[in-house]
Design an enzyme around this catalytic site. Structure first.
Site, PDB file in Angstrom:
ATOM      1  N   HIS A 292       8.881  40.228   4.836  1.00  0.00           N
ATOM      2  CA  HIS A 292       7.151  39.951   4.752  1.00  0.00           C
ATOM      3  C   HIS A 292       6.654  41.228   4.974  1.00  0.00           C
ATOM      4  CE1 HIS A 292       8.396  39.544   8.770  1.00  0.00           C
ATOM      5  NE2 HIS A 292       7.161  40.004   9.387  1.00  0.00           N
TER       6      HIS A 292
ATOM      7  N   HIS B   1       2.749  42.659   5.870  1.00  0.00           N
ATOM      8  CA  HIS B   1       1.418  42.344   6.632  1.00  0.00           C
ATOM      9  C   HIS B   1       0.402  42.822   5.882  1.00  0.00           C
ATOM     10  CE1 HIS B   1       3.004  40.641  10.585  1.00  0.00           C
ATOM     11  NE2 HIS B   1       4.115  41.499  10.294  1.00  0.00           N
TER      12      HIS B   1
HETATM   13  P1  AMP Z   1       6.815  40.602  12.431  1.00  0.00           P
HETATM   14  O1  AMP Z   1       6.858  40.692  13.809  1.00  0.00           O
HETATM   15  O2  AMP Z   1       6.686  41.569  11.389  1.00  0.00           O
HETATM   16  O3  AMP Z   1       8.220  39.654  11.994  1.00  0.00           O
HETATM   17  O4  AMP Z   1       5.867  39.510  12.084  1.00  0.00           O
HETATM   18  C1  AMP Z   1       5.975  37.874  12.024  1.00  0.00           C
HETATM   19  C2  AMP Z   1       4.592  37.377  11.907  1.00  0.00           C
HETATM   20  O5  AMP Z   1       4.656  36.151  11.505  1.00  0.00           O
HETATM   21  C3  AMP Z   1       3.997  37.558  13.266  1.00  0.00           C
HETATM   22  O6  AMP Z   1       2.736  38.232  13.038  1.00  0.00           O
HETATM   23  C4  AMP Z   1       3.447  35.974  13.419  1.00  0.00           C
HETATM   24  O7  AMP Z   1       2.359  35.526  13.844  1.00  0.00           O
HETATM   25  C5  AMP Z   1       3.629  35.038  12.172  1.00  0.00           C
HETATM   26  N1  AMP Z   1       4.160  33.926  12.097  1.00  0.00           N
HETATM   27  C6  AMP Z   1       5.000  33.529  13.068  1.00  0.00           C
HETATM   28  N2  AMP Z   1       5.211  32.132  12.546  1.00  0.00           N
HETATM   29  C7  AMP Z   1       4.222  31.735  11.640  1.00  0.00           C
HETATM   30  C8  AMP Z   1       3.989  30.433  10.982  1.00  0.00           C
HETATM   31  N3  AMP Z   1       4.275  29.477  11.375  1.00  0.00           N
HETATM   32  N4  AMP Z   1       2.871  30.737  10.019  1.00  0.00           N
HETATM   33  C9  AMP Z   1       2.290  31.818  10.107  1.00  0.00           C
HETATM   34  N5  AMP Z   1       2.381  32.949  10.552  1.00  0.00           N
HETATM   35  C10 AMP Z   1       3.576  32.931  11.539  1.00  0.00           C
END
Ligand code: AMP
Ligand code: ZN
Length: 136
Positions: free
Chosen positions: A100, A102
């Protein structure tokens, strides 16, 4: 798809998300813990664990989606700019192991600061030589 992958479950509509964009190869939805309004995650629909092992065509699809989305997100939240980044690996802060990116809207006065390394001798030529050797 790994049965325990949170983002695959969002793609499959098994768990809810605020989806803002979808095309054949990508999905974009709001991060549940936004650093600013409009913080959006853009993902390839095909599962990969992280950016480094994502098929190039899926990376390209995410990049295209980001360019489509960027003016809309900035307009919607009135942002001045954005950061667009991927955390690759646990030590880099990756918590969800479905690739993903951001998309983080930025405001001139939001107070977030970019990282800046310390002054000093960073042995740049040695490091560059090691990287070139690793590529060979
Ligand atoms: P990372 O630390 O780059 O793996 O980012 C994962 C991101 O996913 C974090 O910013 C979380 O806030 C976001 N996240 C986790 N669960 C969900 C969810 N159910 N819906 C939307 N975002 C999520
Ligand atoms: Zn997944």
């Amino acid at each position: 798809m790994p049965s325990d992958c949170l983002f695959c479950k969002i793609i499959a509509r098994e768990i809810p998300a605020e989806i803002v964009y979808e095309d054949d190869g990508t999905l974009a939805f709001l991060d549940i813990h936004p650093i600013n309004p409009g913080h959006t995650l853009i993902i390839p629909k095909r599962h990969s664990d992280s950016f480094a092992v994502t098929p190039p065509e899926d990376v390209a699809a995410v990049m295209r989606a980001a360019q489509t989305l960027s003016p809309a997100i900035l307009k919607a939240v009135g942002a001045d700019a954005f950061n667009f980044t991927a955390n690759n690996g646990r030590a880099a802060g990756q918590l969800v192991f479905h690739t993903h990116f951001h998309f983080m809207p930025r405001f001139a006065a939001d107070g977030y600061k970019m990282w800046h390394g310390p002054e000093g001798d960073h042995h740049l030529s040695d490091v560059a030589a090691k990287i070139r050797a690793a590529l060979a």
